[in-house]
Motif scaffolding. Structure first.
Motif, PDB file in Angstrom:
ATOM      1  N   LYS A 153       0.828  -1.204   0.000  1.00  0.00           N
ATOM      2  CA  LYS A 153       0.000   0.000   0.000  1.00  0.00           C
ATOM      3  C   LYS A 153       0.864   1.256   0.000  1.00  0.00           C
ATOM      4  CE  LYS A 153      -4.412  -1.557   1.936  1.00  0.00           C
ATOM      5  NZ  LYS A 153      -5.432  -1.363   2.987  1.00  0.00           N
ATOM      6  N   LEU A 154       1.995   1.228   0.668  1.00  0.00           N
ATOM      7  CA  LEU A 154       2.887   2.380   0.676  1.00  0.00           C
ATOM      8  C   LEU A 154       3.429   2.682  -0.719  1.00  0.00           C
ATOM      9  CD1 LEU A 154       5.067   2.103   3.912  1.00  0.00           C
ATOM     10  CD2 LEU A 154       3.163   3.649   3.453  1.00  0.00           C
ATOM     11  N   ILE A 155       3.531   1.661  -1.549  1.00  0.00           N
ATOM     12  CA  ILE A 155       4.035   1.847  -2.922  1.00  0.00           C
ATOM     13  C   ILE A 155       2.911   2.116  -3.894  1.00  0.00           C
ATOM     14  CG2 ILE A 155       5.273   0.737  -4.825  1.00  0.00           C
ATOM     15  CD1 ILE A 155       6.792  -0.901  -2.725  1.00  0.00           C
ATOM     16  N   LEU A 156       1.828   1.340  -3.786  1.00  0.00           N
ATOM     17  CA  LEU A 156       0.769   1.369  -4.794  1.00  0.00           C
ATOM     18  C   LEU A 156      -0.478   2.139  -4.369  1.00  0.00           C
ATOM     19  CD1 LEU A 156       0.913  -2.385  -5.895  1.00  0.00           C
ATOM     20  CD2 LEU A 156       2.042  -0.435  -6.983  1.00  0.00           C
ATOM     21  N   GLY A 157      -0.689   2.280  -3.071  1.00  0.00           N
ATOM     22  CA  GLY A 157      -1.934   2.869  -2.606  1.00  0.00           C
ATOM     23  C   GLY A 157      -3.049   1.858  -2.712  1.00  0.00           C
ATOM     24  N   LYS A 158      -3.752   1.895  -3.793  1.00  0.00           N
ATOM     25  CA  LYS A 158      -4.834   0.943  -4.053  1.00  0.00           C
ATOM     26  C   LYS A 158      -4.245  -0.357  -4.580  1.00  0.00           C
ATOM     27  CE  LYS A 158      -8.431   2.745  -5.921  1.00  0.00           C
ATOM     28  NZ  LYS A 158      -9.355   3.386  -6.907  1.00  0.00           N
ATOM     29  N   LEU A 159      -4.690  -1.484  -4.044  1.00  0.00           N
ATOM     30  CA  LEU A 159      -4.135  -2.772  -4.467  1.00  0.00           C
ATOM     31  C   LEU A 159      -4.994  -3.479  -5.505  1.00  0.00           C
ATOM     32  CD1 LEU A 159      -2.811  -4.253  -1.086  1.00  0.00           C
ATOM     33  CD2 LEU A 159      -1.668  -2.753  -2.736  1.00  0.00           C
ATOM     34  N   LYS A 160      -6.183  -2.967  -5.754  1.00  0.00           N
ATOM     35  CA  LYS A 160      -7.078  -3.605  -6.710  1.00  0.00           C
ATOM     36  C   LYS A 160      -7.380  -2.663  -7.860  1.00  0.00           C
ATOM     37  CE  LYS A 160     -10.328  -4.532  -3.722  1.00  0.00           C
ATOM     38  NZ  LYS A 160     -11.581  -5.063  -3.140  1.00  0.00           N
ATOM     39  N   LEU A 161      -7.587  -3.237  -9.040  1.00  0.00           N
ATOM     40  CA  LEU A 161      -7.955  -2.426 -10.201  1.00  0.00           C
ATOM     41  C   LEU A 161      -9.414  -2.009 -10.144  1.00  0.00           C
ATOM     42  CD1 LEU A 161      -6.077  -4.272 -13.074  1.00  0.00           C
ATOM     43  CD2 LEU A 161      -5.672  -1.939 -12.310  1.00  0.00           C
ATOM     44  N   PHE A 162     -10.244  -2.814  -9.494  1.00  0.00           N
ATOM     45  CA  PHE A 162     -11.678  -2.510  -9.430  1.00  0.00           C
ATOM     46  C   PHE A 162     -12.155  -2.616  -7.990  1.00  0.00           C
ATOM     47  CE2 PHE A 162     -10.806  -4.519 -13.562  1.00  0.00           C
ATOM     48  CZ  PHE A 162     -11.157  -3.470 -14.400  1.00  0.00           C
TER      49      PHE A 162
END
Length: 251
Positions: free
Chosen positions: A242-251
């Motif tokens: 989460k620290l890298i991507l924020g949101k972990l899901k595309l939808f």
């Protein structure tokens, strides 16, 4: 090959991976609620897991700042936020923040402090005043904690004025930053424009929603800053992602 390049570009754009390579333009804002000795629910993180997360933030050289320091030129700025004003924040956060030299912003809904919130034990105004300004920043979470999408603009304005007046009457220093109750605010263009005009009129500098994205900062949308929702059931590995991507899901 071209299709793969397009997909990669969309991935980098959607998750704002490009900001990883521009740490001075990268602003990460984390959202927490409750801290308990044991807890793994959506809104409750255990003290043990929170310490692991704070330790990781420190080890990876994130620079913890208050909103009033948001324009600083530090690399990898991170703002750690807690919503509502639960008493368990008062119990667990001071020692952890001091141990890892971190800062936290607590968004206060003044009706919760005055009248309680369901079965939760909330901080009192005297507790808020005892929080060290070296480690804590107080900010706004409305007075009545109602969904802004269900209120008129004048109701929102009066509610925020009351939020500020009550804090001031108890001589509590606060930053003019707002966390929208439930992360909600008008999506309709005209209503949204009226809201943002009201926030500016009240002197509110920034407002945060959820969004689960890393922020590019400074940006042109100070009233739509994104926070990353850290849940009690998140593993340390999930927290790192989460620290890298924020949101972990595309939808």
């Amino acid at each position: 090959m071209i299709f793969f390049a397009i997909l990669l570009g969309l991935f980098f754009s959607y998750f704002r991976i490009y900001l990883y390579f521009f740490p001075r333009k990268r602003l990460t804002i984390l959202m927490y609620h409750k801290v308990e000795k044991e807890g793994d629910t959506e809104l409750t993180v255990s003290a043990e897991n929170l310490e692991k997360q704070f330790k990781y933030i420190k080890e990876k050289a994130y620079r913890s700042v208050f909103f009033k320091e948001i324009h600083s030129e530090f690399r990898k700025k991170i703002i750690i936020t807690f919503d509502d004003g639960y008493y368990n924040n008062y119990e667990f956060l001071p020692s952890l923040l001091q141990k890892y030299d971190l800062k936290a912003t607590i968004f206060i809904s003044t009706s919760f402090i005055e009248n309680g919130y369901d079965e939760n034990k909330m901080m009192g105004f005297e507790d808020l005043k005892k929080l060290s300004s070296n480690f804590f920043e107080i900010a706004l979470h409305s007075h009545s904690h109602q969904n802004f999408r269900t209120l008129s603009n004048s109701e929102i304005e009066n509610d925020l004025k009351l939020n500020m007046q009550i804090l001031e009457s108890h001589q509590i220093q606060y930053s003019k930053v707002l966390a929208y109750p439930y992360g909600k605010y008008p999506k309709n263009g005209a209503e949204q424009e009226k809201l943002f005009h009201t926030l500016k009129k009240l002197g509110i500098d920034f407002a945060v929603r959820i969004g689960n994205k890393i922020n590019y900062f400074p940006n042109a949308k100070p009233y739509e800053l994104c926070r990353i929702d850290i849940k009690g059931e998140d593993s340390l590995q999930r927290f790192k992602l989460k620290l890298i991507l924020g949101k972990l899901k595309l939808f």
